[in-house]
Design a protein around this motif. Structure first.
Motif, PDB file in Angstrom:
ATOM      1  N   LEU A  15       0.826  -1.215   0.000  1.00 65.56           N
ATOM      2  CA  LEU A  15       0.000   0.000   0.000  1.00 65.56           C
ATOM      3  C   LEU A  15       0.858   1.261   0.000  1.00 65.56           C
ATOM      4  O   LEU A  15       0.381   2.360  -0.265  1.00 65.56           O
ATOM      5  N   CYS A  16       2.129   1.107   0.355  1.00 65.59           N
ATOM      6  CA  CYS A  16       3.024   2.258   0.443  1.00 65.59           C
ATOM      7  C   CYS A  16       3.215   2.891  -0.923  1.00 65.59           C
ATOM      8  O   CYS A  16       3.498   2.214  -1.902  1.00 65.59           O
ATOM      9  N   TYR A  17       3.025   4.226  -1.010  1.00 69.12           N
ATOM     10  CA  TYR A  17       3.306   4.909  -2.278  1.00 69.12           C
ATOM     11  C   TYR A  17       4.506   5.846  -2.160  1.00 69.12           C
ATOM     12  O   TYR A  17       4.640   6.792  -2.915  1.00 69.12           O
ATOM     13  N   GLN A  18       5.355   5.566  -1.184  1.00 65.18           N
ATOM     14  CA  GLN A  18       6.659   6.240  -1.084  1.00 65.18           C
ATOM     15  C   GLN A  18       6.574   7.755  -0.943  1.00 65.18           C
ATOM     16  O   GLN A  18       7.340   8.484  -1.578  1.00 65.18           O
ATOM     17  N   CYS A  19       5.668   8.220  -0.106  1.00 65.04           N
ATOM     18  CA  CYS A  19       5.605   9.668   0.108  1.00 65.04           C
ATOM     19  C   CYS A  19       6.727  10.139   1.028  1.00 65.04           C
ATOM     20  O   CYS A  19       7.078  11.311   1.043  1.00 65.04           O
ATOM     21  N   GLY A  20       7.262   9.224   1.833  1.00 68.30           N
ATOM     22  CA  GLY A  20       8.378   9.582   2.701  1.00 68.30           C
ATOM     23  C   GLY A  20       7.992  10.196   4.027  1.00 68.30           C
ATOM     24  O   GLY A  20       8.853  10.597   4.824  1.00 68.30           O
ATOM     25  N   LYS A  21       6.715  10.274   4.284  1.00 63.19           N
ATOM     26  CA  LYS A  21       6.276  10.928   5.521  1.00 63.19           C
ATOM     27  C   LYS A  21       6.756  10.179   6.767  1.00 63.19           C
ATOM     28  O   LYS A  21       7.094  10.784   7.785  1.00 63.19           O
ATOM     29  N   CYS A  22       6.796   8.855   6.669  1.00 60.57           N
ATOM     30  CA  CYS A  22       7.250   8.063   7.822  1.00 60.57           C
ATOM     31  C   CYS A  22       8.692   8.423   8.166  1.00 60.57           C
ATOM     32  O   CYS A  22       9.043   8.608   9.333  1.00 60.57           O
ATOM     33  N   ALA A  23       9.520   8.523   7.142  1.00 60.44           N
ATOM     34  CA  ALA A  23      10.929   8.822   7.383  1.00 60.44           C
ATOM     35  C   ALA A  23      11.109  10.245   7.897  1.00 60.44           C
ATOM     36  O   ALA A  23      11.953  10.520   8.753  1.00 60.44           O
ATOM     37  N   ARG A  39       1.126   8.639  11.134  1.00 58.84           N
ATOM     38  CA  ARG A  39       1.053   9.645  10.079  1.00 58.84           C
ATOM     39  C   ARG A  39       0.929   9.081   8.676  1.00 58.84           C
ATOM     40  O   ARG A  39       0.677   9.832   7.726  1.00 58.84           O
ATOM     41  N   CYS A  40       1.116   7.795   8.496  1.00 59.66           N
ATOM     42  CA  CYS A  40       1.119   7.237   7.138  1.00 59.66           C
ATOM     43  C   CYS A  40      -0.241   7.438   6.476  1.00 59.66           C
ATOM     44  O   CYS A  40      -1.261   6.975   6.969  1.00 59.66           O
ATOM     45  N   PRO A  41      -0.267   8.130   5.333  1.00 57.94           N
ATOM     46  CA  PRO A  41      -1.543   8.385   4.660  1.00 57.94           C
ATOM     47  C   PRO A  41      -2.149   7.106   4.086  1.00 57.94           C
ATOM     48  O   PRO A  41      -3.329   7.083   3.750  1.00 57.94           O
TER      49      PRO A  41
END
Ligand code: SF4
Ligand code: SF4
Lengths: 193, 300
Positions: A30-38, A84-86
């Motif tokens: 499901l991850c679309y690599q927005c980078g918010k987690c990092a 926070r992961c969308p």
């Protein structure tokens, strides 16, 4: 492209993504690599791969990279990423699942002390029913050979009445029963009829 | 109001001041706490890294004991225990196959009837806040406090359902009701490094230094916490951080229940304040409040 992507339209492809899904119920695809987690991770600065990269590696089936990483052991389980992961990827749970899979597969933990800490803590709970900090610290020292670290702090805390010298055994039998039943249920799960 | 009480391991050792002060203020507010007999460790900080089933079964075993006491609510002050108890309850409520596994492992099946509460939820209730305001008779206006909630109380929000998860206010509300000034700051829910204090101590130094810097930058002279791990990291490691960074913080770290107790005129010794490594010095030692007509002290 009118149809929105949903959990139903994306399926795990790499075998490793399946393993993570099986261990944690989390679908890393499901991850679309927005980078918010990092971006929000307080420990990313010390990790070899920030959380977003680790999730991506899991998607690609790079299991050796993930399971051998320092990242999974340095995650402090603060759950900023998960919150926070969308895409609702429970990244903290993936970190735990990866630790469990690494141990299952006999991969040497990249941050050995953290693994030793968990072992010492659980041994203390299993034995006494409640965590006995002073004893746990001692057994951690035996496991890591790091005898002198924090000696002074430990003695200051003892003087302040913040550490108990002796353990209690309240509930120790119940704790042992739970530990051994968990082992049994997990063994059964590994060998489905 | 009567609640079952689960202190958890740290409130019997490194966080004993939290236990002492909670037990001191509760009766004054009509809150009766009955400790769960023979409770066991909830496994927090380690079990989830080793086995998900173990990490859920240990807290649920304790919720079963609360059910056996025929109590509907349990108060869990340690943020880490609170997080695990909520997880145990949530997962057994939402995942039937997991509930089945958990129930095979614990001594008696969990019926799912227990409400897990944090003392902040108990005290931040409207009527309770009014009560606190009445009982707070000491002048603690020298204090400029930042409320540090840490990472575990509010996260993940789906499970915890506790206050606003990026900017919680319940501790601020409780302390303000007690007549203590609390400041706005951005680090309310930042992580302190939690359980890494014994292993990856450098991470704890870095994260705590960031927190202490920010607290100092907004003009705080004390920090209020609701978690024994936050307390241990910010208080016991503070002298080492000062030495390493050649900085002086001298920021005493209080459990919010200790500050409530001080405001209510309970002596500092009964609240375990002498057990901290960073001494509060002249910040505490309250005097009775001036009559309402007295001019407010000018802001520094
Ligand atoms: S926040 Fe979620 S969607 Fe964004 S990179 Fe991280 S895991 Fe992927
Ligand atoms: S849970 Fe782990 S990976 Fe996620 S933000 Fe916290 S430390 Fe980083």
């Amino acid at each position: 492209m009118t149809q929105a992507a949903t959990a139903e339209t994306i399926t795990p492809t790499s075998g490793f993504a399946y393993s993570i899904l099986g261990e944690s119920g989390v679908d890393v695809n499901l991850c679309y690599q927005c980078g918010k987690c990092a971006a929000g991770c307080p420990v990313a600065y010390a990790m070899d791969y920030p959380p977003a990269q680790l999730i991506h590696a899991a998607r690609l089936g790079l299991d050796e990279l993930v399971l051998g990483s320092r990242t999974i052991w340095l995650c402090a389980a603060c759950e900023t990423c998960t919150t926070r992961c969308p895409q609702d990827v429970d990244i903290a749970k993936v970190m735990d699942a990866a630790k469990i899979l690494a141990v299952d597969r006999g991969i040497n933990p990249a941050v050995g002390e953290v693994r030793s800490f968990h072992k010492a803590a659980l041994a203390s709970i299993r034995r006494f029913g409640r965590m006995w900090e002073a004893g746990m610290v001692l057994s951690l020292k035996l496991r890591t050979g790091n005898y002198f670290k924090d000696m002074e702090l430990g003695s200051r805390m003892l003087r302040k009445g913040k550490l108990k010298l002796l353990p209690t055994f309240a509930g120790s039998r119940r704790a042992r029963r739970i530990f051994s039943r968990v082992k049994k249920v997990e063994r059964e799960a590994d060998r489905p009829e | 109001m009567k609640y079952a009480y689960y202190p958890g391991c740290s409130l019997h050792s490194t966080g004993s001041e939290f236990d002492l002060s909670l037990r001191s203020v509760s009766p004054l507010l009509g809150v009766e706490l009955e400790e769960v007999d023979d409770w066991i460790c909830c496994g927090s900080t380690s079990a989830h890294a080793v086995s998900e089933l173990l990490a859920l079964a240990l807290p649920v075993a304790n919720l079963c004991l609360v059910e056996a006491m025929e109590m509907g609510e349990v108060v869990v002050p340690c943020a880490s225990c609170f997080r695990r108890m909520k997880a145990g309850h949530h997962e057994s409520a939402t995942r039937p196959e997991m509930r089945e596994k958990i129930n095979r492992v614990v001594d008696r099946p969990y019926q799912g009837t227990v409400k897990v509460c944090h003392p902040l939820e108990v005290f931040a209730d409207e009527a309770m806040l009014a009560e606190i305001a009445v009982l707070a008779t000491e002048d603690l206006s020298r204090l400029e406090v930042v409320c540090y909630y840490g990472c575990l109380l509010t996260r993940p929000p789906k499970v915890m359902q506790f206050d606003r998860y990026e900017y919680p206010m319940s501790m601020d509300a409780v302390l303000r009701a007690a007549g203590i000034r609390t400041l706005d700051w951005d680090f309310k829910t930042m992580c302190c490094g939690a359980a890494f204090t014994l292993t990856e101590t450098d991470i704890v130094y870095k994260l705590c230094a960031d927190l202490l810097d920010e607290a100092q930058a907004v003009g705080a002279n004390a920090i209020a916490v609701a978690c024994p791990m936050c307390h241990a990291n910010l208080d016991t490691r503070q002298p080492e951080i000062e030495e390493r960074l050649k900085k002086s913080y001298q920021l005493p770290v209080f459990y919010f229940t200790q500050l409530m107790g001080l405001a209510m005129g309970i002596p500092a010794t009964e609240l375990g304040i002498g057990r901290h490594l960073v001494e509060p010095g002249s910040l505490i030692g309250g005097q009775p409040k001036q009559p309402a007509s007295a001019p407010a002290p000018a802001p520094a």
